[in-house]
Design an enzyme around this catalytic site. Structure first.
Site, PDB file in Angstrom:
ATOM      1  N   ASP A   1      -0.778  16.501  -5.173  1.00 38.57           N
ATOM      2  CA  ASP A   1      -1.360  17.799  -4.812  1.00 38.57           C
ATOM      3  C   ASP A   1      -0.466  18.877  -5.428  1.00 38.57           C
ATOM      4  OD1 ASP A   1      -2.748  19.928  -3.433  1.00 38.57           O
ATOM      5  OD2 ASP A   1      -3.299  18.490  -1.869  1.00 38.57           O
TER       6      ASP A   1
ATOM      7  N   LYS B   1       0.781   7.582  -1.808  1.00 41.24           N
ATOM      8  CA  LYS B   1       0.502   8.082  -3.183  1.00 41.24           C
ATOM      9  C   LYS B   1       0.072   9.551  -3.206  1.00 41.24           C
ATOM     10  CE  LYS B   1      -1.020   3.538  -4.925  1.00 41.24           C
ATOM     11  NZ  LYS B   1      -1.209   2.742  -3.705  1.00 41.24           N
TER      12      LYS B   1
ATOM     13  N   ASP C   1       2.940   3.793   1.709  1.00 39.94           N
ATOM     14  CA  ASP C   1       2.296   3.854   0.386  1.00 39.94           C
ATOM     15  C   ASP C   1       1.094   4.800   0.445  1.00 39.94           C
ATOM     16  OD1 ASP C   1       1.330   3.207  -2.135  1.00 39.94           O
ATOM     17  OD2 ASP C   1       0.611   1.218  -1.556  1.00 39.94           O
TER      18      ASP C   1
ATOM     19  N   LYS D   1       5.184  -2.850   3.924  1.00 40.93           N
ATOM     20  CA  LYS D   1       4.482  -1.744   3.262  1.00 40.93           C
ATOM     21  C   LYS D   1       3.195  -1.486   4.033  1.00 40.93           C
ATOM     22  CE  LYS D   1       1.795  -2.094  -0.627  1.00 40.93           C
ATOM     23  NZ  LYS D   1       0.566  -1.304  -0.541  1.00 40.93           N
TER      24      LYS D   1
ATOM     25  N   THR E   1      -3.090   0.352 -11.917  1.00 43.70           N
ATOM     26  CA  THR E   1      -3.473  -0.827 -12.717  1.00 43.70           C
ATOM     27  C   THR E   1      -4.993  -0.947 -12.831  1.00 43.70           C
ATOM     28  OG1 THR E   1      -3.016  -2.058 -10.697  1.00 43.70           O
ATOM     29  CG2 THR E   1      -1.444  -2.285 -12.477  1.00 43.70           C
TER      30      THR E   1
ATOM     31  N   GLN F   1      -5.552 -10.488  -8.358  1.00 50.01           N
ATOM     32  CA  GLN F   1      -4.465 -10.028  -9.226  1.00 50.01           C
ATOM     33  C   GLN F   1      -4.579 -10.721 -10.587  1.00 50.01           C
ATOM     34  OE1 GLN F   1      -2.568  -7.639  -8.598  1.00 50.01           O
ATOM     35  NE2 GLN F   1      -1.946  -7.552  -6.455  1.00 50.01           N
TER      36      GLN F   1
ATOM     37  N   ASP G   1      -1.711  -5.169   4.675  1.00 48.13           N
ATOM     38  CA  ASP G   1      -3.015  -4.561   4.391  1.00 48.13           C
ATOM     39  C   ASP G   1      -3.992  -4.935   5.504  1.00 48.13           C
ATOM     40  OD1 ASP G   1      -2.308  -3.268   1.957  1.00 48.13           O
ATOM     41  OD2 ASP G   1      -2.322  -5.212   0.957  1.00 48.13           O
TER      42      ASP G   1
ATOM     43  N   ARG H   1      -1.037 -11.100   0.374  1.00 50.08           N
ATOM     44  CA  ARG H   1      -1.787 -12.278   0.802  1.00 50.08           C
ATOM     45  C   ARG H   1      -1.046 -13.611   0.740  1.00 50.08           C
ATOM     46  NH1 ARG H   1      -6.688 -10.021  -2.609  1.00 50.08           N
ATOM     47  NH2 ARG H   1      -4.836  -9.211  -3.659  1.00 50.08           N
TER      48      ARG H   1
ATOM     49  N   PRO I   1       2.608  21.451  -5.783  1.00 46.41           N
ATOM     50  CA  PRO I   1       3.994  21.197  -5.343  1.00 46.41           C
ATOM     51  C   PRO I   1       4.293  21.620  -3.909  1.00 46.41           C
ATOM     52  CG  PRO I   1       3.997  21.964  -7.610  1.00 46.41           C
ATOM     53  CD  PRO I   1       2.564  22.057  -7.140  1.00 46.41           C
TER      54      PRO I   1
END
Ligand code: C5P
Length: 232
Positions: free
Chosen positions: A64, A61, A59, A32, A119, A190, A10, A211, A66
């Site tokens: 939209d 996500k 990642d 990732k 989440t 988290q 990240d 992290r 198809p």
């Protein structure tokens, strides 16, 4: 399918990412990368990571219509990512189109996993904002089943949900689980966490760890500890 530790990179730029990865020496973990880094650097960051020998979970996500998702997935497939993802809320038709777009002429394709419910969405937001009245854990399992029926390979979920996802969708349906912390380390932001050793016990297939590795004084030692505890 092998268990692995995926390091969440990240970072805001390629420079920061590679200065972190250089600290790992010759070790080339599965990484990732997310929207921030990809939008900042574009496909060249994926090409460079692959050139250096990393596996890449991109990642982004997708969510939209198809046709749009199918075409976007074909681009990601050509980029040779190893795992990519989409929102199961986009419907089974969108997920099936995504699988078609990802599949190369020789039949191979990257793994495709679904985000069920973010989440950050709780029961209250589900009901008030999205107008879904079912309990959130039932929505998560239904979305996981939709993903399986659409031909996807697995879902991103909490390690606390991994066992139930396997019970519902079968043991070969992959669970990729963030929210992993060493017993003594900070939780950061988290809330629902598990150690790498416990994530192994509940049957997670891949853990995503950011992290605890990227901010460690000795990132290589932290990564190797994760691998020892999770893969054995
Ligand atoms: O630093 P940390 O180990 O918390 O990083 C976890 C990674 O997994 C981050 O990239 C975060 O965005 C991602 N993630 C998460 N929880 C989810 C989905 C993704 O922490 N439900």
């Amino acid at each position: 399918m092998g268990k692995d530790v995926i390091v969440a990179c990240d970072f805001a730029s390629a420079k920061e990412t590679f200065s972190f990865l250089d600290k790992l020496g010759d070790v080339r973990p599965f990484v990732k990368i997310g929207m921030e880094l990809y939008y900042a650097e574009g496909p060249s960051i994926v090409r460079e990571l692959k050139r250096r020998g990393h596996k890449v979970f991109l990642d982004l996500k997708l969510h939209d219509i198809p046709t749009t998702v199918k075409k976007a997935m074909a681009v990601l497939s050509n980029l040779d990512v190893d795992i990519c993802n989409l929102h199961a809320a986009g419907t089974k038709a969108m997920m099936q189109a995504a699988v078609e777009g990802l599949t190369r002429p020789d039949g191979s394709r990257p793994l495709l996993i679904a985000v069920t419910m973010l989440t950050s969405t709780d029961q209250e937001a589900l009901e008030k904002d999205i107008l879904i009245r079912e309990p959130i854990d039932e929505v998560v399992m239904k979305y996981a089943l939709n993903a399986k029926e659409a031909g996807l390979d697995g879902v991103v979920c909490s390690p606390l949900e991994a066992g139930k996802v396997h019970d519902t969708c079968g043991k070969d349906f992959i669970t990729v689980t963030p929210g992993v912390r060493f017993a003594e380390s900070s939780n950061d932001d988290q809330k629902r966490i598990m150690t790498p050793a416990d994530a192994k016990k509940v049957g997670s297939d891949y853990i995503v760890v950011g992290r605890p590795i990227t901010k460690a004084d000795d990132p290589l030692a932290a990564y190797e500890r994760c691998c020892r505890d999770f893969i054995g």
